[in-house]
Write a protein that holds these residues in place. Structure first.
Motif, PDB file in Angstrom:
ATOM      1  N   ALA A 110    -197.762 -93.782 -21.233  1.00  0.00           N
ATOM      2  CA  ALA A 110    -197.667 -95.088 -20.581  1.00  0.00           C
ATOM      3  C   ALA A 110    -198.616 -96.089 -21.232  1.00  0.00           C
ATOM      4  N   PHE A 111    -199.835 -95.651 -21.542  1.00  0.00           N
ATOM      5  CA  PHE A 111    -200.793 -96.523 -22.224  1.00  0.00           C
ATOM      6  C   PHE A 111    -200.282 -96.916 -23.603  1.00  0.00           C
ATOM      7  N   GLU A 112    -199.733 -95.961 -24.338  1.00  0.00           N
ATOM      8  CA  GLU A 112    -199.202 -96.245 -25.667  1.00  0.00           C
ATOM      9  C   GLU A 112    -198.024 -97.219 -25.579  1.00  0.00           C
ATOM     10  N   PHE A 113    -197.184 -97.067 -24.574  1.00  0.00           N
ATOM     11  CA  PHE A 113    -196.051 -97.969 -24.384  1.00  0.00           C
ATOM     12  C   PHE A 113    -196.527 -99.393 -24.079  1.00  0.00           C
ATOM     13  N   LEU A 114    -197.533 -99.524 -23.220  1.00  0.00           N
ATOM     14  CA  LEU A 114    -198.074-100.847 -22.914  1.00  0.00           C
ATOM     15  C   LEU A 114    -198.713-101.476 -24.148  1.00  0.00           C
ATOM     16  N   LEU A 115    -199.412-100.676 -24.938  1.00  0.00           N
ATOM     17  CA  LEU A 115    -200.001-101.173 -26.175  1.00  0.00           C
ATOM     18  C   LEU A 115    -198.910-101.643 -27.135  1.00  0.00           C
ATOM     19  N   LEU A 116    -197.824-100.892 -27.221  1.00  0.00           N
ATOM     20  CA  LEU A 116    -196.697-101.279 -28.058  1.00  0.00           C
ATOM     21  C   LEU A 116    -196.098-102.602 -27.584  1.00  0.00           C
ATOM     22  N   LEU A 117    -195.945-102.771 -26.269  1.00  0.00           N
ATOM     23  CA  LEU A 117    -195.424-104.025 -25.734  1.00  0.00           C
ATOM     24  C   LEU A 117    -196.334-105.208 -26.058  1.00  0.00           C
ATOM     25  N   LEU A 118    -197.633-104.949 -26.108  1.00  0.00           N
ATOM     26  CA  LEU A 118    -198.560-106.016 -26.463  1.00  0.00           C
ATOM     27  C   LEU A 118    -198.516-106.344 -27.954  1.00  0.00           C
ATOM     28  N   LEU A 119    -198.247-105.361 -28.799  1.00  0.00           N
ATOM     29  CA  LEU A 119    -198.261-105.573 -30.248  1.00  0.00           C
ATOM     30  C   LEU A 119    -196.960-106.137 -30.799  1.00  0.00           C
ATOM     31  N   ILE A 120    -195.836-105.895 -30.135  1.00  0.00           N
ATOM     32  CA  ILE A 120    -194.539-106.333 -30.666  1.00  0.00           C
ATOM     33  C   ILE A 120    -194.488-107.842 -30.901  1.00  0.00           C
ATOM     34  N   PRO A 121    -194.938-108.699 -29.984  1.00  0.00           N
ATOM     35  CA  PRO A 121    -194.857-110.139 -30.273  1.00  0.00           C
ATOM     36  C   PRO A 121    -195.658-110.540 -31.517  1.00  0.00           C
ATOM     37  N   ARG A 150    -190.381 -95.180 -34.255  1.00  0.00           N
ATOM     38  CA  ARG A 150    -190.739 -94.477 -33.024  1.00  0.00           C
ATOM     39  C   ARG A 150    -190.504 -92.986 -33.200  1.00  0.00           C
ATOM     40  N   ARG A 151    -191.409 -92.196 -32.705  1.00  0.00           N
ATOM     41  CA  ARG A 151    -191.289 -90.751 -32.837  1.00  0.00           C
ATOM     42  C   ARG A 151    -191.260 -90.034 -31.493  1.00  0.00           C
ATOM     43  N   LEU A 152    -191.421 -90.759 -30.417  1.00  0.00           N
ATOM     44  CA  LEU A 152    -191.484 -90.158 -29.092  1.00  0.00           C
ATOM     45  C   LEU A 152    -190.101 -89.735 -28.640  1.00  0.00           C
ATOM     46  N   ARG A 153    -189.984 -88.538 -28.144  1.00  0.00           N
ATOM     47  CA  ARG A 153    -188.724 -88.049 -27.598  1.00  0.00           C
ATOM     48  C   ARG A 153    -188.895 -87.828 -26.113  1.00  0.00           C
ATOM     49  N   ALA A 154    -187.825 -88.008 -25.399  1.00  0.00           N
ATOM     50  CA  ALA A 154    -187.867 -87.788 -23.953  1.00  0.00           C
ATOM     51  C   ALA A 154    -188.003 -86.298 -23.675  1.00  0.00           C
ATOM     52  N   PRO A 155    -188.934 -85.908 -22.806  1.00  0.00           N
ATOM     53  CA  PRO A 155    -189.080 -84.489 -22.492  1.00  0.00           C
ATOM     54  C   PRO A 155    -187.900 -84.005 -21.668  1.00  0.00           C
ATOM     55  N   ASP A 156    -187.620 -82.717 -21.784  1.00  0.00           N
ATOM     56  CA  ASP A 156    -186.567 -82.125 -20.967  1.00  0.00           C
ATOM     57  C   ASP A 156    -187.028 -82.122 -19.521  1.00  0.00           C
ATOM     58  N   SER A 157    -186.169 -82.580 -18.654  1.00  0.00           N
ATOM     59  CA  SER A 157    -186.556 -82.613 -17.246  1.00  0.00           C
ATOM     60  C   SER A 157    -186.187 -81.285 -16.601  1.00  0.00           C
ATOM     61  N   GLY A 158    -187.072 -80.802 -15.771  1.00  0.00           N
ATOM     62  CA  GLY A 158    -186.838 -79.557 -15.066  1.00  0.00           C
ATOM     63  C   GLY A 158    -186.890 -79.799 -13.577  1.00  0.00           C
ATOM     64  N   HIS A 159    -186.435 -78.855 -12.835  1.00  0.00           N
ATOM     65  CA  HIS A 159    -186.416 -79.006 -11.389  1.00  0.00           C
ATOM     66  C   HIS A 159    -187.479 -78.091 -10.794  1.00  0.00           C
ATOM     67  N   PHE A 160    -188.283 -78.643  -9.913  1.00  0.00           N
ATOM     68  CA  PHE A 160    -189.310 -77.877  -9.234  1.00  0.00           C
ATOM     69  C   PHE A 160    -188.932 -77.737  -7.770  1.00  0.00           C
ATOM     70  N   ASP A 161    -187.816 -77.069  -7.527  1.00  0.00           N
ATOM     71  CA  ASP A 161    -187.330 -76.925  -6.159  1.00  0.00           C
ATOM     72  C   ASP A 161    -188.256 -76.073  -5.300  1.00  0.00           C
ATOM     73  N   GLY A 162    -189.017 -75.181  -5.900  1.00  0.00           N
ATOM     74  CA  GLY A 162    -189.870 -74.288  -5.136  1.00  0.00           C
ATOM     75  C   GLY A 162    -191.094 -74.964  -4.554  1.00  0.00           C
ATOM     76  N   LEU A 163    -191.423 -76.177  -4.976  1.00  0.00           N
ATOM     77  CA  LEU A 163    -192.618 -76.841  -4.480  1.00  0.00           C
ATOM     78  C   LEU A 163    -192.439 -77.422  -3.089  1.00  0.00           C
ATOM     79  N   ALA A 213    -198.532 -88.032 -19.575  1.00  0.00           N
ATOM     80  CA  ALA A 213    -197.730 -89.145 -19.081  1.00  0.00           C
ATOM     81  C   ALA A 213    -198.555 -90.433 -19.052  1.00  0.00           C
ATOM     82  N   LEU A 214    -199.819 -90.347 -18.658  1.00  0.00           N
ATOM     83  CA  LEU A 214    -200.687 -91.527 -18.672  1.00  0.00           C
ATOM     84  C   LEU A 214    -200.909 -92.025 -20.093  1.00  0.00           C
ATOM     85  N   PHE A 215    -201.087 -91.111 -21.036  1.00  0.00           N
ATOM     86  CA  PHE A 215    -201.268 -91.487 -22.437  1.00  0.00           C
ATOM     87  C   PHE A 215    -200.016 -92.174 -22.977  1.00  0.00           C
TER      88      PHE A 215
END
Length: 136
Positions: free
Chosen positions: A66-77, A22-35, A62-64
């Motif tokens: 999520a799609f890659e994660f679902l594909l991974l879940l389908l391929l693992i078995p 796996r090469r995916l890293r969690a992105p740094d979360s930021g705060h959008f208090d001004g919105l 994020a959609l990509f």
């Protein structure tokens, strides 16, 4: 297998279930208090549209992911079944926290299980493996 070294650091010694790392890293979360203060006037609508245009690439990413994660879940078995059925060699990895610290190819299911237990006992005894994964 989850173990702790003498310093209290958590290690996970496991088989790698898919043939790639796996090469995916969690992105740094930021705060959008001004919105929170966007109103219903035309200037706020323009600001909201601009922010939406800026945020659109992140939403698509994020959609990509999520799609890659679902594909991974389908391929693992199927990957696991193929490995067990055809006797493929497993890769053992030791993760310090969630960062891969060490990995090495191992034998079949039984040999890799023995190597996992041996490595876990060594980590608990303070004999930490040398870092072999990309100097992250």
């Amino acid at each position: 297998m989850k173990v702790r070294d003498p310093e209290g650091q958590t290690w996970r010694v496991t088989r790698r279930w898919v043939p790639w790392r796996r090469r995916l890293r969690a992105p740094d979360s930021g705060h959008f208090d001004g919105l929170n203060g966007l109103g219903d006037d035309p200037v706020s609508a323009i600001i909201a549209i601009i922010l939406l245009i800026i945020a659109l690439p992140f939403i698509l990413l994020a959609l990509f992911v999520a799609f890659e994660f679902l594909l991974l879940l389908l391929l693992i078995p199927f990957a696991a079944l193929a490995r067990v059925t055809f006797g493929a060699h497993w890769t053992i990895e030791a993760r310090r926290g969630f960062t891969i610290w060490w990995d090495a190819p191992s034998g079949g299911w039984r040999e890799s299980g023995e190597q996992i237990r041996t490595l876990a006992r060594a980590i608990e005894a303070g004999q930490l493996p040398a870092r072999t994964v990309g100097g992250e």
